[in-house]
Design a protein around this motif. Structure first.
Motif, PDB file in Angstrom:
ATOM      1  N   UNK A 208       0.812  -1.213   0.000  1.00 47.07           N
ATOM      2  CA  UNK A 208       0.000   0.000   0.000  1.00 47.07           C
ATOM      3  C   UNK A 208       0.846   1.263   0.000  1.00 47.07           C
ATOM      4  N   UNK A 209       2.026   1.214   0.587  1.00 48.76           N
ATOM      5  CA  UNK A 209       2.907   2.377   0.591  1.00 48.76           C
ATOM      6  C   UNK A 209       3.292   2.814  -0.808  1.00 48.76           C
ATOM      7  N   UNK A 210       3.419   1.842  -1.732  1.00 47.04           N
ATOM      8  CA  UNK A 210       3.766   2.173  -3.113  1.00 47.04           C
ATOM      9  C   UNK A 210       2.630   2.926  -3.794  1.00 47.04           C
ATOM     10  N   UNK A 211       1.393   2.513  -3.528  1.00 48.87           N
ATOM     11  CA  UNK A 211       0.245   3.225  -4.078  1.00 48.87           C
ATOM     12  C   UNK A 211       0.179   4.641  -3.511  1.00 48.87           C
TER      13      UNK A 211
ATOM     14  N   UNK B 173      -5.090  16.015   1.852  1.00 53.34           N
ATOM     15  CA  UNK B 173      -5.615  14.660   1.991  1.00 53.34           C
ATOM     16  C   UNK B 173      -6.158  14.160   0.661  1.00 53.34           C
ATOM     17  N   UNK B 174      -5.712  12.983   0.282  1.00 57.21           N
ATOM     18  CA  UNK B 174      -6.177  12.333  -0.933  1.00 57.21           C
ATOM     19  C   UNK B 174      -6.786  10.984  -0.552  1.00 57.21           C
ATOM     20  N   UNK B 175      -8.077  10.840  -0.764  1.00 60.65           N
ATOM     21  CA  UNK B 175      -8.734   9.567  -0.516  1.00 60.65           C
ATOM     22  C   UNK B 175      -8.644   8.711  -1.766  1.00 60.65           C
ATOM     23  N   UNK B 176      -8.399   7.418  -1.593  1.00 58.75           N
ATOM     24  CA  UNK B 176      -8.299   6.546  -2.765  1.00 58.75           C
ATOM     25  C   UNK B 176      -8.651   5.114  -2.390  1.00 58.75           C
ATOM     26  N   UNK B 177      -8.888   4.323  -3.402  1.00 54.61           N
ATOM     27  CA  UNK B 177      -9.118   2.899  -3.199  1.00 54.61           C
ATOM     28  C   UNK B 177      -8.867   2.162  -4.513  1.00 54.61           C
ATOM     29  N   UNK B 178      -8.754   0.852  -4.394  1.00 54.44           N
ATOM     30  CA  UNK B 178      -8.610  -0.009  -5.565  1.00 54.44           C
ATOM     31  C   UNK B 178      -9.938  -0.717  -5.801  1.00 54.44           C
TER      32      UNK B 178
ATOM     33  N   UNK C 132     -21.943  14.682   3.805  1.00 58.53           N
ATOM     34  CA  UNK C 132     -20.993  15.292   2.865  1.00 58.53           C
ATOM     35  C   UNK C 132     -19.570  15.188   3.414  1.00 58.53           C
ATOM     36  N   UNK C 133     -19.437  15.321   4.717  1.00 55.15           N
ATOM     37  CA  UNK C 133     -18.118  15.212   5.336  1.00 55.15           C
ATOM     38  C   UNK C 133     -17.557  13.795   5.182  1.00 55.15           C
ATOM     39  N   UNK C 134     -18.425  12.792   5.305  1.00 52.01           N
ATOM     40  CA  UNK C 134     -17.986  11.410   5.083  1.00 52.01           C
ATOM     41  C   UNK C 134     -17.486  11.231   3.652  1.00 52.01           C
ATOM     42  N   UNK C 135     -18.223  11.786   2.700  1.00 53.94           N
ATOM     43  CA  UNK C 135     -17.836  11.623   1.290  1.00 53.94           C
ATOM     44  C   UNK C 135     -16.521  12.318   0.972  1.00 53.94           C
ATOM     45  N   UNK C 136     -16.246  13.437   1.612  1.00 53.75           N
ATOM     46  CA  UNK C 136     -15.051  14.216   1.269  1.00 53.75           C
ATOM     47  C   UNK C 136     -13.864  13.963   2.192  1.00 53.75           C
ATOM     48  N   UNK C 137     -14.139  13.513   3.431  1.00 50.61           N
ATOM     49  CA  UNK C 137     -13.048  13.292   4.397  1.00 50.61           C
ATOM     50  C   UNK C 137     -12.780  11.823   4.683  1.00 50.61           C
ATOM     51  N   UNK C 138     -13.696  10.952   4.276  1.00 53.84           N
ATOM     52  CA  UNK C 138     -13.483   9.527   4.473  1.00 53.84           C
ATOM     53  C   UNK C 138     -14.050   9.013   5.783  1.00 53.84           C
ATOM     54  N   UNK C 139     -14.005   7.684   5.928  1.00 55.55           N
ATOM     55  CA  UNK C 139     -14.604   7.020   7.076  1.00 55.55           C
ATOM     56  C   UNK C 139     -13.617   6.004   7.644  1.00 55.55           C
ATOM     57  N   UNK C 140     -13.315   6.125   8.934  1.00 53.55           N
ATOM     58  CA  UNK C 140     -12.439   5.164   9.585  1.00 53.55           C
ATOM     59  C   UNK C 140     -10.970   5.532   9.534  1.00 53.55           C
ATOM     60  N   UNK C 141     -10.124   4.540   9.787  1.00 54.66           N
ATOM     61  CA  UNK C 141      -8.680   4.734   9.897  1.00 54.66           C
ATOM     62  C   UNK C 141      -7.960   4.468   8.578  1.00 54.66           C
ATOM     63  N   UNK C 142      -6.668   4.840   8.565  1.00 58.13           N
ATOM     64  CA  UNK C 142      -5.722   4.534   7.481  1.00 58.13           C
ATOM     65  C   UNK C 142      -6.172   5.092   6.127  1.00 58.13           C
ATOM     66  N   UNK C 143      -6.639   6.313   6.137  1.00 59.71           N
ATOM     67  CA  UNK C 143      -7.119   6.931   4.901  1.00 59.71           C
ATOM     68  C   UNK C 143      -5.997   7.139   3.878  1.00 59.71           C
ATOM     69  N   UNK C 144      -4.780   7.343   4.349  1.00 56.35           N
ATOM     70  CA  UNK C 144      -3.665   7.559   3.422  1.00 56.35           C
ATOM     71  C   UNK C 144      -3.292   6.289   2.669  1.00 56.35           C
ATOM     72  N   UNK C 145      -3.807   5.144   3.133  1.00 56.93           N
ATOM     73  CA  UNK C 145      -3.416   3.871   2.542  1.00 56.93           C
ATOM     74  C   UNK C 145      -4.602   3.131   1.922  1.00 56.93           C
ATOM     75  N   UNK C 146      -5.480   3.892   1.289  1.00 59.56           N
ATOM     76  CA  UNK C 146      -6.530   3.288   0.488  1.00 59.56           C
ATOM     77  C   UNK C 146      -7.794   2.915   1.225  1.00 59.56           C
ATOM     78  N   UNK C 147      -7.990   3.477   2.427  1.00 59.28           N
ATOM     79  CA  UNK C 147      -9.180   3.151   3.213  1.00 59.28           C
ATOM     80  C   UNK C 147     -10.053   4.412   3.388  1.00 59.28           C
ATOM     81  N   UNK C 148     -11.356   4.185   3.539  1.00 65.72           N
ATOM     82  CA  UNK C 148     -12.247   5.275   3.926  1.00 65.72           C
ATOM     83  C   UNK C 148     -13.035   5.938   2.821  1.00 65.72           C
ATOM     84  N   UNK C 149     -12.722   5.658   1.551  1.00 59.14           N
ATOM     85  CA  UNK C 149     -13.412   6.337   0.462  1.00 59.14           C
ATOM     86  C   UNK C 149     -14.759   5.666   0.184  1.00 59.14           C
TER      87      UNK C 149
END
Length: 206
Positions: free
Chosen positions: A22-25, A44-49, A183-200
């Motif tokens: 996940x660090x590479x992503x 902050x950049x939210x992302x997922x696979x 709206x805050x959930x959609x833009x800020x994410x949900x839960x932990x580890x948002x920098x590593x592909x979680x929360x979007x």
């Protein structure tokens, strides 16, 4: 806000040999915002696979538009795209019913006091993972009408590291109960580890 997507070129071994953790992503995404790097300002950049119809996509939500050429570093040429997310956010309304997809890291902190909060403990049982999402719903401004766990794995956080994250994919139907919180959930994410592909979380109208 901008919602961007690129199809990952999974058939090109040379391109994806670095994407083993996940660090590479995370590094790939950060490099897709050269202006932020130049200014020394990381947002902050939210992302997922996502796996859709046999193809693998990187989905990205960001305050600024990414450099699409850099976003295609590990993608198939010509597949990177980005659109303004604000018009969609402005159209959603309280009590609206939406289908959702969420990738998150359901976990809790062990321990009984603030002085000894304990370590982060993941939820592995499906009922516990669903319970975690139900608990997040009220503060997130939505009510679950239906929800399923449709995917689960434990990707490595870093190269040659034993640390892994509890990646869980949810799909279902929800109803908005508090527009501002949702709206805050959609833009800020949900839960932990948002920098590593979680929360979007992404949603589409019924």
């Amino acid at each position: 806000m901008y919602l961007s997507r690129v199809e990952i070129d999974t058939k090109n071994r040379q391109k994806i040999r670095d994407l083993s953790h996940l660090g590479a992503y995370h590094g790939w995404i950060e490099q897709s915002f050269p202006d932020e790097i130049a200014q020394g300002e990381r947002k902050r950049h939210l992302w997922r696979i996502d796996q859709l119809q046999g193809r693998t996509y990187l989905l990205l939500l960001s305050p600024d538009k990414p450099d699409l050429e850099k976003l295609e570093k590990y993608g198939r040429p010509g597949t990177a795209m980005s659109k303004d997310y604000e018009p969609f956010l402005n159209r959603i309304a309280k009590n609206q019913v939406l289908r959702f997809r969420l990738t998150a890291n359901p976990a809790f902190r062990g321990g009984k006091s603030s002085k000894h909060p304990g370590k982060i403990i993941p939820y592995f049982a499906v009922d516990k993972q669903l319970g975690w999402l139900e608990n997040k719903a009220e503060n997130g401004g939505f009510k679950l009408l239906s929800a399923d766990v449709v995917g689960h794995d434990r990707p490595s956080l870093r190269k040659q590291s034993r640390v892994s994250l509890n990646r869980t994919v949810y799909e279902g139907v929800l109803q908005i109960t508090d527009l501002s919180k949702f709206r805050n959930v959609l833009t800020e994410g949900l839960g932990r580890e948002k920098a590593f592909g979680m929360g979007l979380m992404t949603v589409i109208p019924m």
